[in-house]
Design an enzyme around this catalytic site. Sequence first.
Site, PDB file in Angstrom:
ATOM      1  N   GLU A 288     -10.690 -11.208  -4.563  1.00 46.94           N
ATOM      2  CA  GLU A 288      -9.245 -11.118  -4.295  1.00 46.94           C
ATOM      3  C   GLU A 288      -8.735 -12.291  -3.460  1.00 46.94           C
ATOM      4  O   GLU A 288      -7.581 -12.331  -3.071  1.00 46.94           O
ATOM      5  CB  GLU A 288      -8.889  -9.773  -3.650  1.00 46.94           C
ATOM      6  CG  GLU A 288      -9.744  -9.376  -2.465  1.00 46.94           C
ATOM      7  CD  GLU A 288      -9.428  -7.978  -1.933  1.00 46.94           C
ATOM      8  OE1 GLU A 288      -8.466  -7.346  -2.382  1.00 46.94           O
ATOM      9  OE2 GLU A 288     -10.157  -7.531  -1.040  1.00 46.94           O
TER      10      GLU A 288
ATOM     11  N   HIS B  43       0.830  -1.209   0.000  1.00 48.60           N
ATOM     12  CA  HIS B  43       0.000   0.000   0.000  1.00 48.60           C
ATOM     13  C   HIS B  43       0.862   1.255   0.000  1.00 48.60           C
ATOM     14  O   HIS B  43       0.463   2.294  -0.502  1.00 48.60           O
ATOM     15  CB  HIS B  43      -0.970  -0.021   1.184  1.00 48.60           C
ATOM     16  CG  HIS B  43      -2.145  -0.910   0.921  1.00 48.60           C
ATOM     17  ND1 HIS B  43      -2.212  -2.194   1.403  1.00 48.60           N
ATOM     18  CD2 HIS B  43      -3.241  -0.728   0.159  1.00 48.60           C
ATOM     19  CE1 HIS B  43      -3.328  -2.749   0.977  1.00 48.60           C
ATOM     20  NE2 HIS B  43      -3.980  -1.887   0.214  1.00 48.60           N
TER      21      HIS B  43
ATOM     22  N   CYS C 177      -9.756  -3.355 -10.148  1.00 53.41           N
ATOM     23  CA  CYS C 177      -9.274  -2.134  -9.496  1.00 53.41           C
ATOM     24  C   CYS C 177      -7.898  -2.325  -8.877  1.00 53.41           C
ATOM     25  O   CYS C 177      -7.397  -1.457  -8.180  1.00 53.41           O
ATOM     26  CB  CYS C 177     -10.267  -1.648  -8.450  1.00 53.41           C
ATOM     27  SG  CYS C 177     -10.502  -2.812  -7.110  1.00 53.41           S
TER      28      CYS C 177
ATOM     29  N   ASP D  73      -4.228  -8.317  -4.167  1.00 51.35           N
ATOM     30  CA  ASP D  73      -4.364  -9.388  -3.180  1.00 51.35           C
ATOM     31  C   ASP D  73      -4.574 -10.735  -3.845  1.00 51.35           C
ATOM     32  O   ASP D  73      -4.146 -11.757  -3.317  1.00 51.35           O
ATOM     33  CB  ASP D  73      -5.523  -9.087  -2.223  1.00 51.35           C
ATOM     34  CG  ASP D  73      -5.086  -8.144  -1.127  1.00 51.35           C
ATOM     35  OD1 ASP D  73      -4.020  -8.395  -0.547  1.00 51.35           O
ATOM     36  OD2 ASP D  73      -5.788  -7.156  -0.869  1.00 51.35           O
TER      37      ASP D  73
HETATM   38  C1  PEP Z   1      -6.365  -5.222  -4.504  1.00 56.58           C
HETATM   39  O1  PEP Z   1      -6.134  -6.036  -3.608  1.00 56.58           O
HETATM   40  O2  PEP Z   1      -6.085  -5.409  -5.707  1.00 56.58           O
HETATM   41  C2  PEP Z   1      -6.996  -3.928  -4.187  1.00 56.58           C
HETATM   42  C3  PEP Z   1      -7.368  -3.102  -5.128  1.00 56.58           C
HETATM   43  O3  PEP Z   1      -7.135  -3.594  -2.871  1.00 56.58           O
HETATM   44  P1  PEP Z   1      -5.934  -3.152  -1.921  1.00 56.58           P
HETATM   45  O4  PEP Z   1      -4.745  -2.875  -2.783  1.00 56.58           O
HETATM   46  O5  PEP Z   1      -6.382  -1.937  -1.192  1.00 56.58           O
HETATM   47  O6  PEP Z   1      -5.755  -4.329  -1.036  1.00 56.58           O
HETATM   48 MG    MG Z   2      -7.071  -5.855  -1.691  1.00 53.26          MG
END
Ligand code: PEP
Ligand code: MG
Length: 585
Positions: free
Chosen positions: A441, A199, A512, A465
């Site tokens: 995910e 993140h 996403c 994920d």
């Molecule tokens: C993902 O896991 O691809 C996602 C978009 O969520 P995050 O990166 O916040 O875990």
């Molecule tokens: Mg995620």
Amino acid sequence: MSDQELKKETRLAGIGASPGICIGKAYLVHKEGVDIVEKYFIDRENLEREIKRFKTAVKNVTDELREIIENVPEDVRQHTGILETHVALLKDKMLYDKTIETIKNEKVNAEWALKKVVSGIKVLFQDISDSYLKARSDDITHVSDRIIRFLIGTEEINIGSIDKRVILVAKDLSPADTSQIQLDKVMGFLTDRGGKASHTSIIARTLEVPAVLGLGNATQVINNDDRIIIDGTTGIVIIHPTDKTLDEYIELKAGFEERKASLSRGSHLKAETLDGLTLQIMGNIELPEEVVSVLDHGGEGIGLYRTEFQYLARNGFPVEDELFDKYKDVVEVMGMRPVTIRTLDINGDKAITNSGGSDEANPALGLRAIRYCLKRPDIFRTQLKAILRAAAFGNVRILIPMISSIDEVRETKRLLNESADLLAKEGKAYNKKIGFGIMIEVPSAVILADEMAKEVDFFSIGTNDLIQYTLAIDRGNREVSNLYHPFHPAILRMIKHVTDAGKANGIGVFVCGEMAGDPITAVILLGLGIDELSMNPQSIPAVKNMIRSLRVEDAKLLVREALRQTTTLDVIKLVEASLGETLGR
Ligand code: PEP
Ligand code: MG
């Protein structure tokens, strides 16, 4: 060694986490662990001062814990017992008196004395089989770590207070640290730890600051005020660049900015392929202020609003009105464009104070996201109510993270209905007719996608994920980041499976994760039949440009071939051979 030799140009290679180049002075932020404690001897005449230093640290920790306990919201009070135990431990004879004794008798510094005493206690605990007592041994470690942190002055860094233009150099930066970066002060950053899909790197890309992570030992090689160059595209960091290198990078930087500017000129056009298929291109945001960046870069809505940042770096939990205001701000700016609000995805690599999940051995597999929310319906309901209220002002969709079973979907829907009923009773305006989606995910959700699709209005594939959980690769671990690749055949086949299940049930399938924001992987997603891509705002222009340069039929042919490959490398070779010219590579 001469000054000349000390300042020899040195290159380090890490993981390019956020593209772009910056050139500036290093600013080291210390956020060390407390595992390594130095030992030094104290003169007899300074012993009292050393003991006082220890006592002051204990007092500070007591005050700190008291403050935390006081700020715990009413409904979580029953969980503060553990902190009360920690306060009591601070004055425990075995710990407190023994440390003072060790300072006096062995004439050593306080942190060393404390470490020694704690090791002794831990040995005593080792042979105890009672699990309750064994757990108390961990409490002692937590308490002593807190004291040591005060003694060696490694308090939490406050990035928000940096007051000059610098490049941050740190062992590690948490997502919460990174979200405090002020763009007029911090040009870029580099860290010893971290991986591309963490993140922290996602936030760096959103903020558009160049970043290189996973450098291993950069903090040991770089000193404050050293001149450094960060190339976030290639993952290279250069310390003490020569004049020649400097000129070269000034030119590269200009080229990068120029390409960015030229791409952004077309960013407001639709992402329509040469044979007439239009993809929706949306932006991911972490903070409400970023919606402007989504619009500026040509985003057609918010495909992922990561709401957890309103819960990080604070004591206690936000109340309904506070959340409602933030969501409403975003919804109003976006007008009738969709705003996909993802419910709280905390823990994993985003632990919050008092979340109850921060001591987990495997946080990514622990009390994260929807699991946390279902365990804490009080906190979850507050958020759901705020979302339903904001939905009265525009086009809101709700997205649930880390779903791994149908039960979780149903329980969430039940809580959403319950929240709407509460709002009705309270006479507050709300809108219950909102798109209800889940993030795909976790592998179990992929396998069950056909069943899941009957329960929801859309899927949003979280590839970050999905890759982590499918390939068993910690997304923030530099040691295995070479294995982390969206072109792993298992990942491509999973996305295909999810897309097919979504289509068969007539629901939208979106992506996403970071895979959506790379022009090359976006082509594969286009060919796989994804309806909507959501990404860091800064990636939007390049992805739109790529989509506009090709035919969806060609992307489908490429995907058909890619799905036949059995290794990641074969997929990469195939895609590069096919898209090489389009990319100008
Ligand atoms: C993902 O896991 O691809 C996602 C978009 O969520 P995050 O990166 O916040 O875990
Ligand atoms: Mg995620």
